[in-house]
Design an enzyme around this catalytic site. Structure first.
Site, PDB file in Angstrom:
ATOM      1  N   HIS A 118       6.965   2.911   2.824  1.00  0.00           N
ATOM      2  CA  HIS A 118       7.276   3.625   1.583  1.00  0.00           C
ATOM      3  C   HIS A 118       6.372   3.153   0.450  1.00  0.00           C
ATOM      4  CE1 HIS A 118      11.113   4.436   3.610  1.00  0.00           C
ATOM      5  NE2 HIS A 118      11.433   5.275   2.638  1.00  0.00           N
ATOM      6  N   ASN A 148       4.628  -4.974   5.225  1.00  0.00           N
ATOM      7  CA  ASN A 148       5.719  -4.092   4.819  1.00  0.00           C
ATOM      8  C   ASN A 148       7.057  -4.811   4.771  1.00  0.00           C
ATOM      9  OD1 ASN A 148       7.116  -1.612   4.299  1.00  0.00           O
ATOM     10  ND2 ASN A 148       7.584  -1.435   6.470  1.00  0.00           N
TER      11      ASN A 148
END
Length: 337
Positions: A118, A148
């Protein structure tokens, strides 16, 4: 008879009202995600090829059909927004607003060795609609797993903690940086893998401004740099309303939530005199930027309006049927009497 007819009329009125409310929300929410309602600008002309401004609930972005990732994704964080606790529900999906030949796909990421990372994070989202939108692949880049899940997760948490503990609004722009002559790709769609991911933060109340800069690998390295450094490497103007002097400043942004203290505002620790900053945009350019997202809102709501119109047609058919049934019922009673 009357009760049946009233129910049909009430349903139609509620549908029309909810449709109007949704459209107003989309128009209002998109530009409000950007500092002074001005989205980041693409300064480097080559970036404009096959780009798509997209307006989502809770954030806005520009998607590139070349890299098949966002070039940037922006959001306006407030303490009130972050006070909403929404249980995470993974809903990764391909973005239908983007023409098929330019879309990244779920298959591109499958078994690639990279996470669907994201840019505007799920945990920043204040409601279910925003959460769902955040799982669009238009908001994703191929991100190294440890980057991440470890370093980037901690930076996102630290940013939220800074906003909540100090009760300061923050304008945040997150995105990829592509450097080097031979970039990695994943999937049949040739989704480009970023060399670096960045997150620029500006807090107008205190003037705190800087950016996180993390190599997209499993090293878990991260630096705090100036916004100018990010602009030089990306060809973007992240905050078109800010002066060069402001964007050269470097503040000691927290790297983890434990670095955040309610009474301590991040201090300025340096000034970047070397990087090439994007200059403030002219009024005409700002208007053009805003208009591009006005058009994006219109595009984003077309499918919604089409669905609403279909449902409205169904309601009208039900209303007419209820009316006809009521008339027939009345006539039968009248005939029998």
């Amino acid at each position: 008879m009357t009760q049946k007819l009233n129910h049909s009329i009430q349903g139609l009125v509620l549908l029309c009202a909810s449709a109007a409310t949704g459209t107003v929300f989309a128009q209002d929410s998109c530009l409000s995600q950007f500092y002074q309602q001005t989205p980041p600008a693409l300064v480097k002309q080559s970036l404009n090829k096959n780009t798509f401004p997209l307006c989502f609930n809770g954030f806005g972005l520009v998607y590139s059909g070349v890299s098949k990732t966002p070039l940037w994704s922006a959001e306006h964080l407030t303490a009130e927004r972050l006070s909403q606790k929404i249980k995470r529900e993974d809903q990764f999906h391909e973005e239908e607003q983007i023409p098929e030949q330019f879309r990244s796909t779920l298959a591109d990421y499958r078994a690639s060795g990279y996470d669907r990372g994201h840019m505007s994070p799920n945990a920043d989202m204040p409601d279910k609609a925003s959460q769902h939108d955040s799982f669009s692949l238009a908001n994703m880049v191929p991100q190294a797993p440890k980057n991440n899940q470890e370093v980037w997760r901690k930076l996102e948490e630290a940013t939220r903690s800074l906003v909540k503990k100090q009760k300061q609004d923050a304008y945040v722009v997150t995105g990829p940086i592509f450097t080097g002559q031979r970039l990695k790709t994943i999937g049949k769609g040739k989704v480009l893998v970023p060399s670096v991911v960045f997150k620029a933060v500006y807090m107008p109340k205190t003037g705190v401004i800087s950016a996180y800069y993390a190599p997209n690998n499993n090293s878990q390295e991260v630096q705090v740099v100036s916004v100018c450094q990010i602009e030089q490497q990306t060809g973007l103007n992240l905050f078109p309303q800010l002066s060069v002097e402001t964007k050269r400043k470097i503040y000691d942004l927290p790297l983890t939530t434990s670095d955040v203290q309610a009474g301590r505002v991040p201090a300025q620790i340096g000034t970047d005199q070397n990087s090439q900053c994007a200059t403030p945009s002219a009024s005409s350019d700002i208007h053009s930027l805003q208009q591009s997202f006005g058009n994006a809102v219109q595009q984003a709501t077309q499918d919604i309006e089409k669905t609403v119109n279909q449902e409205k047609d169904n309601f009208i058919k039900k209303l007419l049927k209820a009316l006809l049934d009521s008339v027939l019922e009345f006539l039968l009673k009248l005939f029998k009497s």
